[in-house]
Design an enzyme around this catalytic site. Sequence first.
Site, PDB file in Angstrom:
ATOM      1  N   CYS A 136      19.117  38.645  74.749  1.00 45.32           N
ATOM      2  CA  CYS A 136      19.451  38.010  76.075  1.00 45.32           C
ATOM      3  C   CYS A 136      18.500  38.663  77.061  1.00 45.32           C
ATOM      4  O   CYS A 136      18.553  39.664  77.731  1.00 45.32           O
ATOM      5  CB  CYS A 136      20.809  38.524  76.340  1.00 45.32           C
ATOM      6  SG  CYS A 136      21.587  37.923  78.078  1.00 45.32           S
ATOM      7  N   CYS A 139      20.234  39.319  80.627  1.00 43.82           N
ATOM      8  CA  CYS A 139      20.795  40.853  80.550  1.00 43.82           C
ATOM      9  C   CYS A 139      19.795  41.959  80.708  1.00 43.82           C
ATOM     10  O   CYS A 139      20.083  42.680  81.469  1.00 43.82           O
ATOM     11  CB  CYS A 139      21.714  40.896  79.109  1.00 43.82           C
ATOM     12  SG  CYS A 139      22.613  39.647  78.820  1.00 43.82           S
ATOM     13  N   ASP A 140      18.870  41.636  79.857  1.00 46.13           N
ATOM     14  CA  ASP A 140      17.908  42.843  79.683  1.00 46.13           C
ATOM     15  C   ASP A 140      16.447  42.781  80.251  1.00 46.13           C
ATOM     16  O   ASP A 140      15.559  43.735  80.051  1.00 46.13           O
ATOM     17  CB  ASP A 140      17.796  43.186  78.254  1.00 46.13           C
ATOM     18  CG  ASP A 140      19.090  43.571  77.375  1.00 46.13           C
ATOM     19  OD1 ASP A 140      19.954  44.168  78.351  1.00 46.13           O
ATOM     20  OD2 ASP A 140      19.190  43.241  76.407  1.00 46.13           O
TER      21      ASP A 140
END
Length: 334
Positions: A136, A139-140
């Site tokens: 992701c 997300c990261d």
Amino acid sequence: MAHDVENVIIIGSGPAGYTAALYTARANLEPLVIEGFLWGGLLQQTTDVENYPGYPEGIMGPEMMSQFRAQAERFGTRFVTDDVDRVELSDGGVQRVYLGDEEHLAKTVILAMGAEPRRIGVPGELELGGRGVSTCGVCDGAFFKDQKVIVIGGGDSAMEDAIFISKYADDLTVVNRRDEFRASKIMHDRAAERPNIGFKTPFLPEEFVAGEDGKLDHVRLRNVETEETEDVAVDGAFIAIGHIPKSEIVEGQVDTDGGGYIVTQDGSTATNLAGVFAVGDVVDRTYRQAVTAAGSGCMGALDAEWYLRDTPPSPEAHWMRGGEPAEIAPTPGS
């Protein structure tokens, strides 16, 4: 022997399922959540979550899901930590959910089974999840500021991840197994315009290798034409080759699209079957974020509540007044 008919059964957990449970529980619908053995969804495999509102210092994914679950339980949600084997869904009648030979009946069902990232299936891919390997970018990506990363994939998802991560990474390479890309021309062009994004083809990862600190150190790539391998030192690797919605238990009963995502009515979580709703990543092929999953879980709960309020009882079930569970004769052999 007679069976109670639940007001609502929620299949799955994660942000969508637990939020649906919270809302239906607070509406006094006494939801039953069949959360699966791997309860909590993909966030159970996530380390730091820094982009969910209300957690200014961030939170670990498993802790966050424990909090979601506890909040739903506080208002009367009941949980079964098991996997659903099959369902028999009707259009407005009693819905049947099976755990082996154990049958559960409900007036409404909320499908929240989620989706899982497609995996390459090479050594180190799972072992280094959260330690340099991610699925992701949104997300990261921010964790890799001024670092060197690769994005693996050739479609629009890979280009979107690459463009987002390039805001933080110093050097980013998109690795694809073919010389040509499946991505739309506009997305490929946008990625190519970024000064810190390059492309490496035709290569496939063979192994994600850890360093002495236990984090990702380098990726072993194989040229699919020459079969030669090379080690590329990176701080992070993002796998962006698509997702697989976990809709197999409802296949052939509710409408799905070509990718297996459950189709819902515009502006609603309703499926093609009255009394059956779908939320979270099993529906969402675009955003796939915890906050959007939670939002759709809220929508599904409200849709189910309104359905129960406004829909006349099914002739299959003699529902008791006040929304209390009713009794219905079991199916033959149950």
